[in-house]
Design a protein around this motif. Sequence first.
Motif, PDB file in Angstrom:
ATOM      1  N   ARG A 107       0.815  -1.184   0.066  1.00  0.00           N
ATOM      2  CA  ARG A 107      -0.137   0.101  -0.052  1.00  0.00           C
ATOM      3  C   ARG A 107       0.469   1.500  -0.178  1.00  0.00           C
ATOM      4  NH1 ARG A 107      -4.291  -1.761   5.291  1.00  0.00           N
ATOM      5  NH2 ARG A 107      -4.475  -3.626   4.400  1.00  0.00           N
ATOM      6  N   HIS A 158       2.171   6.063   3.012  1.00  0.00           N
ATOM      7  CA  HIS A 158       1.559   6.692   3.794  1.00  0.00           C
ATOM      8  C   HIS A 158       0.042   6.408   4.097  1.00  0.00           C
ATOM      9  CE1 HIS A 158       4.442  10.537   4.339  1.00  0.00           C
ATOM     10  NE2 HIS A 158       5.035  10.031   2.708  1.00  0.00           N
ATOM     11  N   LYS A 159      -0.405   4.728   3.226  1.00  0.00           N
ATOM     12  CA  LYS A 159      -1.416   4.721   3.471  1.00  0.00           C
ATOM     13  C   LYS A 159      -1.469   3.472   4.145  1.00  0.00           C
ATOM     14  CE  LYS A 159      -2.891   5.622  -1.112  1.00  0.00           C
ATOM     15  NZ  LYS A 159      -3.083   5.555  -2.554  1.00  0.00           N
ATOM     16  N   THR A 160      -1.111   3.197   5.375  1.00  0.00           N
ATOM     17  CA  THR A 160      -0.898   2.102   5.653  1.00  0.00           C
ATOM     18  C   THR A 160      -0.515   2.508   7.704  1.00  0.00           C
ATOM     19  OG1 THR A 160       0.643   0.705   4.677  1.00  0.00           O
ATOM     20  CG2 THR A 160       0.050   0.005   7.235  1.00  0.00           C
ATOM     21  N   SER A 161      -1.350   2.500   7.812  1.00  0.00           N
ATOM     22  CA  SER A 161      -1.623   3.167   9.892  1.00  0.00           C
ATOM     23  C   SER A 161      -0.837   1.617  10.402  1.00  0.00           C
ATOM     24  CB  SER A 161      -2.751   3.128  10.333  1.00  0.00           C
ATOM     25  OG  SER A 161      -3.638   2.122  10.055  1.00  0.00           O
ATOM     26  N   GLU A 197      -3.540  -1.034  11.615  1.00  0.00           N
ATOM     27  CA  GLU A 197      -3.551  -2.004  10.354  1.00  0.00           C
ATOM     28  C   GLU A 197      -2.593  -2.960  10.870  1.00  0.00           C
ATOM     29  OE1 GLU A 197      -5.718   0.389   7.019  1.00  0.00           O
ATOM     30  OE2 GLU A 197      -3.769   1.317   7.032  1.00  0.00           O
TER      31      GLU A 197
END
Length: 203
Positions: free
Chosen positions: A32, A35-38, A41
């Motif tokens: 991902r 930046h699109k991984t938290s 998650e």
Amino acid sequence: MTEKDIRIPKQKRSMEKKQKIKDAAIRLMSERGYHKTSSNEIAKEAGVSIGTFYSYFKDKKELYKELVADIYNVVLSPIDLEELPADVPVRDTVYLYISTVFRGHEYETAFQREIASLSEQSDEFREIEMQYKANLTLLFSNILGQYREELRTEDLKTASYLILTAVEAVVHDTTFHNGGKNKKAVIEELTDMIVRYLFRENF
């Protein structure tokens, strides 16, 4: 959370749990992007609570920094040019370095592509890598110093920077965007190019 609150794993189970978090982060960031991984998650992917995540890492960026350090250790640890025998031909030394960097990029290639992308996008992320690149530049400068009398240049630091930057660019393009390139031929030609640039005579 303060630095003293971060857990340093000593027991095998604790070390394994931390490694699961790091493995999960690499998988998700490779798929991902950073930046699109938290953090949530990553914790879920690792099978741990978010509290456990924060017991090992202050935040996602601190985790990322450790992952970058791990990658550089894998890529660069086989490179110990200072341990090479003095009678090894110069071309063989250059070839060994380039080949080792290529092999290193076969490890977690997708994540290394994300590292390169982040470094290009942001000075903040580029700075994370710079300490490792600075160390490598210094090492290469010291190696070149052993051949000072045969070199075309006296500016070893700049020469090392140019070589390492050129190798990195070629390795990234060949590994991340191969497009049918012949890796062996690329390594051979890049080796010859660097040797011709550095030395007055061909070795």
